[in-house]
Design an enzyme around this catalytic site. Structure first.
Site, PDB file in Angstrom:
ATOM      1  N   ASP A  67       0.503  -0.669  -0.049  1.00 12.11           N
ATOM      2  CA  ASP A  67       0.422  -0.151   0.180  1.00 12.11           C
ATOM      3  C   ASP A  67       0.670   0.973   0.324  1.00 12.11           C
ATOM      4  O   ASP A  67       2.347   1.268   0.548  1.00 12.11           O
ATOM      5  CB  ASP A  67      -0.658   0.132   1.604  1.00 12.11           C
ATOM      6  CG  ASP A  67      -0.435  -0.390   2.459  1.00 12.11           C
ATOM      7  OD1 ASP A  67       1.245  -0.363   2.898  1.00 12.11           O
ATOM      8  OD2 ASP A  67      -1.089  -0.870   3.705  1.00 12.11           O
ATOM      9  N   ASN A 129      -7.548  -3.152  14.391  1.00 10.48           N
ATOM     10  CA  ASN A 129      -9.566  -4.447  14.335  1.00 10.48           C
ATOM     11  C   ASN A 129      -9.279  -5.005  13.048  1.00 10.48           C
ATOM     12  O   ASN A 129     -10.032  -5.441  12.105  1.00 10.48           O
ATOM     13  CB  ASN A 129      -9.570  -2.635  13.459  1.00 10.48           C
ATOM     14  CG  ASN A 129      -9.371  -2.254  12.245  1.00 10.48           C
ATOM     15  OD1 ASN A 129      -8.202  -3.043  11.849  1.00 10.48           O
ATOM     16  ND2 ASN A 129      -9.864  -1.283  11.290  1.00 10.48           N
ATOM     17  N   HIS A 131      -7.347  -5.240  10.147  1.00 12.65           N
ATOM     18  CA  HIS A 131      -6.695  -5.345   8.441  1.00 12.65           C
ATOM     19  C   HIS A 131      -6.016  -6.151   7.902  1.00 12.65           C
ATOM     20  O   HIS A 131      -5.371  -5.951   9.454  1.00 12.65           O
ATOM     21  CB  HIS A 131      -7.031  -3.449   9.079  1.00 12.65           C
ATOM     22  CG  HIS A 131      -6.041  -2.484   8.912  1.00 12.65           C
ATOM     23  ND1 HIS A 131      -5.941  -1.768   9.121  1.00 12.65           N
ATOM     24  CD2 HIS A 131      -4.775  -2.955   9.216  1.00 12.65           C
ATOM     25  CE1 HIS A 131      -4.761  -1.064  10.035  1.00 12.65           C
ATOM     26  NE2 HIS A 131      -4.231  -1.937   9.536  1.00 12.65           N
ATOM     27  N   GLU A 136      -9.399  -1.794   5.986  1.00 13.01           N
ATOM     28  CA  GLU A 136     -10.544  -2.129   6.485  1.00 13.01           C
ATOM     29  C   GLU A 136     -11.796  -2.615   6.707  1.00 13.01           C
ATOM     30  O   GLU A 136     -11.677  -3.780   6.119  1.00 13.01           O
ATOM     31  CB  GLU A 136     -10.958  -0.499   6.684  1.00 13.01           C
ATOM     32  CG  GLU A 136     -10.272   0.904   6.350  1.00 13.01           C
ATOM     33  CD  GLU A 136      -9.693   0.516   7.759  1.00 13.01           C
ATOM     34  OE1 GLU A 136      -9.288  -0.575   8.730  1.00 13.01           O
ATOM     35  OE2 GLU A 136      -7.881   1.597   7.879  1.00 13.01           O
TER      36      GLU A 136
END
Ligand code: PGA
Length: 234
Positions: A67, A129, A131, A136
């Protein structure tokens, strides 16, 4: 899914660096999928040290990073710079062989990876979380490389790399979950108590959009490396 429990992050770094080195010894033009964040830094350090020791060259290696931020303020805030600083400048890799997703390439990043022969070994961290990369919760499992708005939690988690939270970019480009799943082999590293919940969901719950990493249960060649802290809920 194979799970390797280690006592410390250093132990994980040694195992993962050796895994990458062994791949390069067998295939000097391997394609590596690379991750940023604090987790893989120890592995990169060990990889630099051991590759020098064993005379392993990266000259023919290609890399594709997971990313990149959009609209970062300073070059040194980019993941491209992070990789340069933490790995590329210390090894003999040709920078032309290192790739990052960007807005112009958006649709073509997946094709570029495929044309290069596909990722042989993808390194992943995991968000608190669940991800992976910037996928996400609620990212579709069939997603390819795409633009994302970052969740407040991720912005807060990443603020430690910036002077202030206001400087954290609010969007990024990320390989999608389907892109990541095409890798031939995947290693996911999780260290620290704040990853314990995500690791528990990834390993013990059914694959669900709520924990994007759980898609890895459907991949045939994944190894999860956990330390005592991240494994504390298992
Ligand atoms: P971290 O990030 O390694 O900095 O904890 C991991 C991730 O968000 O994927």
């Amino acid at each position: 899914m194979k799970i390797i429990k280690c006592k410390t992050p250093d132990e994980i770094a040694l195992l993962c660096a050796n895994k990458i080195l062994n791949l390069l010894k067998n295939k000097n033009d391997a394609i590596l999928g690379l991750a940023t964040g604090s987790t893989p830094v120890k592995t990169y350090r060990k990889l630099i040290e051991l590759s020098k020791q064993d005379n392993v060259s990266f000259k023919n290696v290609k890399t594709f990073n997971l990313d990149e931020y959009i609209n970062y303020k300073n070059e040194i805030d980019s993941y491209k710079y992070f990789m340069y600083d933490n790995l590329f400048k210390h090894i003999d890799i040709d920078l032309n062989n290192t790739h990052f997703p960007n807005e112009m390439l958006l649709d073509k990043y997946d094709d570029q990876i495929e044309k290069a022969g596909g990722v042989d070994l993808q390194i992943l961290g995991i968000g608190a979380n669940g991800h992976i990369a910037f996928n996400e919760p609620n990212t579709p499992f069939d997603s390819k490389t795409h633009v994302v708005g970052l969740s407040q939690k991720t912005i807060e988690d990443n603020a430690r790399f910036f002077n202030s939270i206001d400087e954290v970019p609010t969007s990024a480009i990320t390989m999608g979950l389907a892109t990541i799943m095409k890798s031939k082999e995947i290693i996911l590293i999780a260290t620290g108590k704040n990853k314990a919940d995500a690791i528990n969901k990834l390993i013990n719950e059914k694959p669900s959009l709520l924990c994007p990493a759980s898609i890895l249960q459907n991949h045939p060649n994944v190894t999860i490396y956990v330390d005592d802290d991240s494994a504390s809920l298992l």
